[in-house]
Write a protein that holds these residues in place. Structure first.
Motif, PDB file in Angstrom:
ATOM      1  N   ARG A  29       2.657  21.191 -45.990  1.00 50.16           N
ATOM      2  CA  ARG A  29       2.033  21.157 -47.340  1.00 50.16           C
ATOM      3  C   ARG A  29       1.592  22.477 -47.475  1.00 50.16           C
ATOM      4  O   ARG A  29       1.502  23.018 -48.814  1.00 50.16           O
ATOM      5  CB  ARG A  29       0.723  20.177 -46.946  1.00 50.16           C
ATOM      6  CG  ARG A  29      -0.067  19.731 -48.233  1.00 50.16           C
ATOM      7  CD  ARG A  29      -1.115  18.840 -47.805  1.00 50.16           C
ATOM      8  NE  ARG A  29      -2.083  19.475 -47.027  1.00 50.16           N
ATOM      9  CZ  ARG A  29      -3.087  20.274 -47.511  1.00 50.16           C
ATOM     10  NH1 ARG A  29      -3.151  20.424 -48.930  1.00 50.16           N
ATOM     11  NH2 ARG A  29      -4.148  20.543 -46.805  1.00 50.16           N
ATOM     12  N   THR A  30       1.103  23.234 -46.520  1.00 48.79           N
ATOM     13  CA  THR A  30       0.829  24.798 -46.811  1.00 48.79           C
ATOM     14  C   THR A  30       1.575  25.446 -47.356  1.00 48.79           C
ATOM     15  O   THR A  30       1.682  26.528 -48.117  1.00 48.79           O
ATOM     16  CB  THR A  30       0.103  25.271 -45.258  1.00 48.79           C
ATOM     17  OG1 THR A  30      -0.920  24.344 -45.122  1.00 48.79           O
ATOM     18  CG2 THR A  30      -0.342  26.497 -45.642  1.00 48.79           C
ATOM     19  N   ASN A  77      -4.607  30.891 -41.242  1.00 53.58           N
ATOM     20  CA  ASN A  77      -5.133  29.541 -40.827  1.00 53.58           C
ATOM     21  C   ASN A  77      -5.070  29.670 -39.190  1.00 53.58           C
ATOM     22  O   ASN A  77      -5.320  28.546 -38.781  1.00 53.58           O
ATOM     23  CB  ASN A  77      -4.511  28.549 -41.610  1.00 53.58           C
ATOM     24  CG  ASN A  77      -2.966  28.257 -41.339  1.00 53.58           C
ATOM     25  OD1 ASN A  77      -2.545  29.118 -40.723  1.00 53.58           O
ATOM     26  ND2 ASN A  77      -2.564  27.319 -41.705  1.00 53.58           N
ATOM     27  N   ASN A  97       1.094  31.472 -50.399  1.00 59.39           N
ATOM     28  CA  ASN A  97       0.986  30.585 -51.536  1.00 59.39           C
ATOM     29  C   ASN A  97      -0.297  30.972 -52.507  1.00 59.39           C
ATOM     30  O   ASN A  97      -1.329  30.774 -51.962  1.00 59.39           O
ATOM     31  CB  ASN A  97       1.003  29.140 -50.991  1.00 59.39           C
ATOM     32  CG  ASN A  97       0.928  28.174 -52.208  1.00 59.39           C
ATOM     33  OD1 ASN A  97       0.984  28.298 -53.468  1.00 59.39           O
ATOM     34  ND2 ASN A  97       1.295  26.878 -52.068  1.00 59.39           N
ATOM     35  N   ARG A 100      -3.407  28.838 -52.589  1.00 59.02           N
ATOM     36  CA  ARG A 100      -4.139  28.551 -51.118  1.00 59.02           C
ATOM     37  C   ARG A 100      -5.098  29.540 -50.810  1.00 59.02           C
ATOM     38  O   ARG A 100      -4.434  30.778 -50.961  1.00 59.02           O
ATOM     39  CB  ARG A 100      -3.199  28.092 -50.214  1.00 59.02           C
ATOM     40  CG  ARG A 100      -2.548  26.735 -50.441  1.00 59.02           C
ATOM     41  CD  ARG A 100      -2.402  26.109 -49.222  1.00 59.02           C
ATOM     42  NE  ARG A 100      -1.639  24.900 -49.216  1.00 59.02           N
ATOM     43  CZ  ARG A 100      -2.259  23.722 -49.603  1.00 59.02           C
ATOM     44  NH1 ARG A 100      -3.749  23.519 -49.486  1.00 59.02           N
ATOM     45  NH2 ARG A 100      -1.788  22.582 -50.252  1.00 59.02           N
ATOM     46  N   GLU A 104      -0.284  31.174 -44.061  1.00 57.54           N
ATOM     47  CA  GLU A 104       0.265  30.565 -42.676  1.00 57.54           C
ATOM     48  C   GLU A 104       1.275  31.513 -41.863  1.00 57.54           C
ATOM     49  O   GLU A 104       2.119  32.079 -42.714  1.00 57.54           O
ATOM     50  CB  GLU A 104       1.051  29.122 -43.088  1.00 57.54           C
ATOM     51  CG  GLU A 104       1.839  28.675 -41.955  1.00 57.54           C
ATOM     52  CD  GLU A 104       0.940  27.924 -40.800  1.00 57.54           C
ATOM     53  OE1 GLU A 104       1.230  27.819 -39.752  1.00 57.54           O
ATOM     54  OE2 GLU A 104       0.050  27.212 -41.210  1.00 57.54           O
TER      55      GLU A 104
END
Length: 128
Positions: A29-30, A77, A97, A100, A104
């Motif tokens: 999702r990230t 994260n 992204n 966000r 990641e």
């Protein structure tokens, strides 16, 4: 094997399979819609959302990256228990992204964790 223990193993195996799926879902999702960019680790610091107590964990990398001609500083994260400042200045690949606040870090760790949880879950489900 006692029935109560067998039921416990089945529930634990099912929970591990669900957690493995949730771990992968959260990672992708990230990553979905993100671009892989090189970044440089500026520092390892306590994350803003973690407890300020010593030893509470929650260290994250602050990385510098360039996206669309702009220099950005974003936290990863990751969540480390101890300060890992020895990695300062090293290059890493990160999934960026713009929607966000965190990036990641590209590593197989999430997939390895999910595979391990899934294997233990399946093993517990197959016990007789």
């Amino acid at each position: 094997m006692p029935v109560g223990l067998l039921i416990f193993y089945r529930l634990l195996g099912t929970a591990l399979l669900v957690l493995a799926a949730a771990v992968l879902w959260e990672k992708y999702r990230t990553v979905r819609g993100a671009q892989l960019l090189p970044g440089r680790i500026l520092q390892c610091r306590k994350a803003g959302s973690t407890s300020p107590r010593n030893g509470a964990g929650g260290y994250r990398y602050l990385v510098e990256l360039y996206a669309d001609g702009e220099r950005l500083e974003r936290e990863t994260n990751d969540s480390f228990w101890f300060d890992r400042s020895d990695r300062t200045g090293k290059s890493v690949l990160v999934w960026y992204n713009p929607a966000r606040p965190l990036v990641e870090r590209k590593s197989p760790g999430t997939e390895v964790l999910a595979a391990g949880m899934a294997l233990v879950g399946v093993a517990l489900l197959l016990l007789h």
